[in-house]
Design an enzyme around this catalytic site. Structure first.
Site, mmCIF file in Angstrom:
data_model
loop_
_atom_site.group_PDB
_atom_site.id
_atom_site.type_symbol
_atom_site.label_atom_id
_atom_site.label_comp_id
_atom_site.label_asym_id
_atom_site.label_seq_id
_atom_site.Cartn_x
_atom_site.Cartn_y
_atom_site.Cartn_z
ATOM 1 N N LYS A 79 0.858 -1.183 0.000
ATOM 2 C CA LYS A 79 0.000 0.000 0.000
ATOM 3 C C LYS A 79 0.893 1.232 0.000
ATOM 4 C CE LYS A 79 -4.030 1.807 2.594
ATOM 5 N NZ LYS A 79 -4.932 1.551 3.741
ATOM 6 N N SER A 154 -9.855 1.285 2.545
ATOM 7 C CA SER A 154 -9.033 2.142 1.722
ATOM 8 C C SER A 154 -7.905 1.421 0.993
ATOM 9 C CB SER A 154 -8.415 3.235 2.599
ATOM 10 O OG SER A 154 -7.525 2.658 3.544
ATOM 11 N N SER A 178 -9.934 -1.146 6.714
ATOM 12 C CA SER A 178 -9.349 -0.971 5.376
ATOM 13 C C SER A 178 -8.592 -2.157 4.817
ATOM 14 C CB SER A 178 -8.428 0.240 5.368
ATOM 15 O OG SER A 178 -9.195 1.404 5.256
HETATM 16 N N1 GLN Z 1 -13.301 3.375 5.913
HETATM 17 C C1 GLN Z 1 -12.773 3.829 7.148
HETATM 18 C C2 GLN Z 1 -12.433 5.302 7.061
HETATM 19 O O1 GLN Z 1 -12.731 5.879 6.086
HETATM 20 C C3 GLN Z 1 -11.592 3.012 7.538
HETATM 21 C C4 GLN Z 1 -10.355 3.399 6.847
HETATM 22 C C5 GLN Z 1 -9.162 2.603 7.244
HETATM 23 O O2 GLN Z 1 -9.275 1.568 7.879
HETATM 24 N N2 GLN Z 1 -8.024 3.128 6.904
HETATM 25 O O3 GLN Z 1 -11.883 5.888 7.935
#
Ligand code: GLN
Length: 475
Positions: A79, A154, A178
């Site tokens: 990532k 994400s 994410s």
């Molecule tokens: N979807 C969640 C957010 O927008 C989690 C994101 C993540 O785990 N980085 O914060």
């Protein structure tokens, strides 16, 4: 479904035994990238030349009879919020464009020491804020199983890279889901380790009390191996637990006989019926493997989303203060320092990141701190209490990972709240600091994959992986 691609375990074995070479394996993956990457957009950067050099080195080591690491020659994607020395690390944000970190994240070093071949940096929601990878400054990633749909987020690029066969495994970060949610939407295994089990040194911070790093793989055994490589104490991360990584590969065949599996008695609304049907099948499978199903409740579950969307933005507003046009990436010159800060941040951050910074700054401001941030911390305590009570009755808890299968691109972009609801099942674990993983368990609507989430208490990884392995056998 996506298991037609070779696994990490098989690739490592075939390279070590001389059945194939690291170079050959890499070229197969690069070939697939050539064929489909323009359609998928999983990568911000494909590091072709470095990868070829590493693969050649692995092949030379084999010829020389050197001892190989457990991932020797395995192509792995990272990532793009993980620092890679001398290689652009953007967090899919314009504000970091061109920034090259002077060091590697600990997990990157550990992968390298294990012989993995780093194949590229993957797309994400800007600074890991989102659930669909549509918040990237470099355009969305598409789900390889249906390119009209999102891969989740994400870490959507990391999930798509594995699902499309561009890499055998990848790393993501999980602050509120994410890793697990995109794993679920792309038909992969995804692990959010116990807070502190995997080092975050060199991972660009989003919400420091929640962030964890973990793998995406096709199989549970691959995930176990990846965890064993990246996990364990790191003196460079002050939140790292001072203990070695427990063995996971060795527990996968132990089964679930006598185990108590928690079932959420009060399931929140909004789950697709096909997802609930897969949950029933998962309970039945574990029961026929010798486990008992017990009903548990998490009364604070419904407050978790709200608490998370105060705690995470509050921490983000502080963590992202460092992008000021002086120390990292882009700068908008204006002639005086103060307006340069503002102009740089206005031009560099996307809409969702700005929304989080404003939310977080507000929640932390004098006069509102107790009402918002303080309340959110209380909810955090309540959910930890709920889990503690539940784990007196059961060893793991099973929930859906995501209430729905992969949704169409653009479906939720106009309404942040419906996007936030994607995380209803994944967020509580992060608030509690516990372990959780998503395991593919058949398909739901549109023949798309459904993931079952296995939740375990802190450092319950061995139990969690036993259950995950059983689910995999049953599916
Ligand atoms: N979807 C969640 C957010 O927008 C989690 C994101 C993540 O785990 N980085 O914060």
């Amino acid at each position: 479904m996506t298991k037609s691609f070779a696994t990490v375990v098989d690739i490592a074995q075939d390279i070590a035994s001389g059945k194939t070479s690291a170079t050959e394996v890499l070229e197969q993956h690069l070939q697939r990238i050539n064929e489909r990457e323009s359609e998928i957009n999983a990568f911000n950067l494909v590091t072709t030349e470095q990868a070829r050099q590493t693969a050649a080195q692995v092949d030379a080591d084999i010829k020389a009879g050197k001892k190989l690491g457990p991932l020797a020659g395995v192509p792995v994607a990272l990532k793009d919020n993980m620092c890679t020395r001398g290689i652009e690390t953007t967090c899919s944000s314009k504000i970091l464009e061109g920034w090259k970190p002077p060091y590697d994240a600990t997990v990157v070093t550990r992968l390298q020491q294990a012989g993995a071949v780093m194949i590229g940096k993957t797309n994400l929601d800007e600074f890991a804020m989102g659930s669909s990878t549509e918040n990237s400054a470099f355009g969305p990633t598409k789900n390889p199983l249906d390119t009209s749909r999102v891969p989740g987020g994400s870490s959507g690029g990391s999930a798509a890279a594995v699902a499309a066969g561009f890499a055998a495994a990848s790393l993501g970060s999980d602050t509120g889901g994410s890793i697990r949610q995109p794993a679920s939407l792309c038909g992969l295994v995804g692990v959010k380790p116990t807070y502190g089990l995997v080092s975050r040194q060199g991972i660009v911070a989003f919400a420091s009390s929640l962030d964890q790093v973990g793998p995406f793989t096709h199989t549970v055994a691959d995930a176990a191996l990846m965890m064993e490589v990246i996990g364990g104490h790191d003196p460079l991360d002050s939140t790292s637990l001072p203990q070695p990584m427990p063995s996971l590969s060795s527990v996968l065949e132990q089964g679930v006989k006598g185990m108590r599996i928690g079932r959420l008695a009060d399931m929140p609304d909004g789950c697709e019926p096909e997802v609930l049907a897969r949950m029933d099948a998962a309970y039945a499978a574990l029961q026929s493997a010798g486990a008992t199903i017990v009903d548990i409740s998490l009364p604070s579950l419904s407050y978790c989303l709200t608490a998370y969307y105060l705690v995470a933005p509050a921490e983000a507003s502080s963590n992202l203060a460092r992008y000021d046009g002086v120390r990292y990436g882009m700068r908008v010159e204006t002639g005086d320092l103060h307006s340069m800060y503002g102009a740089t941040r206005a031009a560099g951050f996307g809409a969702e990141v700005k929304r989080r910074i404003m939310l977080g700054t507000y929640a932390l401001s004098a006069g509102y701190f107790d009402a918002y941030y303080g309340k959110a911390l209380k909810v955090r305590r309540l959910i930890a209490n709920d889990f503690a009570a539940a784990y007196e009755k059961c060893d793991v808890i099973l929930t859906p990972t995501s209430p729905t299968v992969a949704f169409p691109l653009g479906d939720k972009t106009s309404d942040p709240l419906t996007m936030y609801l994607c995380d209803i099942f994944t967020i509580p674990t992060n608030l509690a600091g516990h372990a959780a993983m998503s395991v593919p368990f058949g398909t739901g609507a549109h023949n798309l994959p459904v993931g079952v989430q296995v939740l375990a208490p802190a450092l319950g990884e061995q139990t969690m992986f036993r259950v995950a392995a059983e689910l995999e056998r049953a599916s």
